[in-house]
Design a protein around this motif. Sequence first.
Motif: not given
Length: 192
Positions: A73-95
């Motif tokens: 199967q083809p691999r996904p594109a390597l061009s991702y938008p800024e912040g694509w890999d960031a945790p979702i703010p509603e889920l993420h806590e500093p701890s």
Amino acid sequence: MSVTALDPATALVVVDLQQAFLGLPGSPYPVREVLDRNIRLAGAFRAARLPVVLVRVSFAPDGGDVVPGRTEQPRPALSYPEGWDAPIPELHEPSDLVVTKHNWGAFHGTDLDVQLRRRGVTQIVLTGVATSIGVESTARAAFEHGYHVTLAVDAMTDTDPEAHRGSVQRIFPRLGETGTTEEILDLLAKSR
């Protein structure tokens, strides 16, 4: 499907529930429902002073850390938008612990095992996306590392309902216990 117990040192491990995947057409559960269930689980784990681990997949912009190898199967594109890999703010806590992976599973090439063992964790509750890829790969490795594995099957989803069903019905019962968000929340409440 039945979760019998949670160890005193249990961690919630959320796989790949990050910005890029909010728009996925989750099946059998919409990603937004999965996110809401994960927010509830994470809140309960934090209230019980148990670790919450957010696992994110990320790659270097030049693709230098993408896993090599031939696939059909083809691999996904390597061009991702800024912040694509960031945790979702509603889920993420500093701890929360945030673990970055470059493979399907959360153990290979990361410090997840070290972080869990330093905290005395003996059991993990797994959630996230996609059921048949990141979650299943992480569940297999957790089992191989000797953790008690619990899978909150309504707090995970896939892009393919058949793949989700195959993991939940055929693979997960061989790796641990499966149950619902409510079952896990009830066990957490009883253990306090």
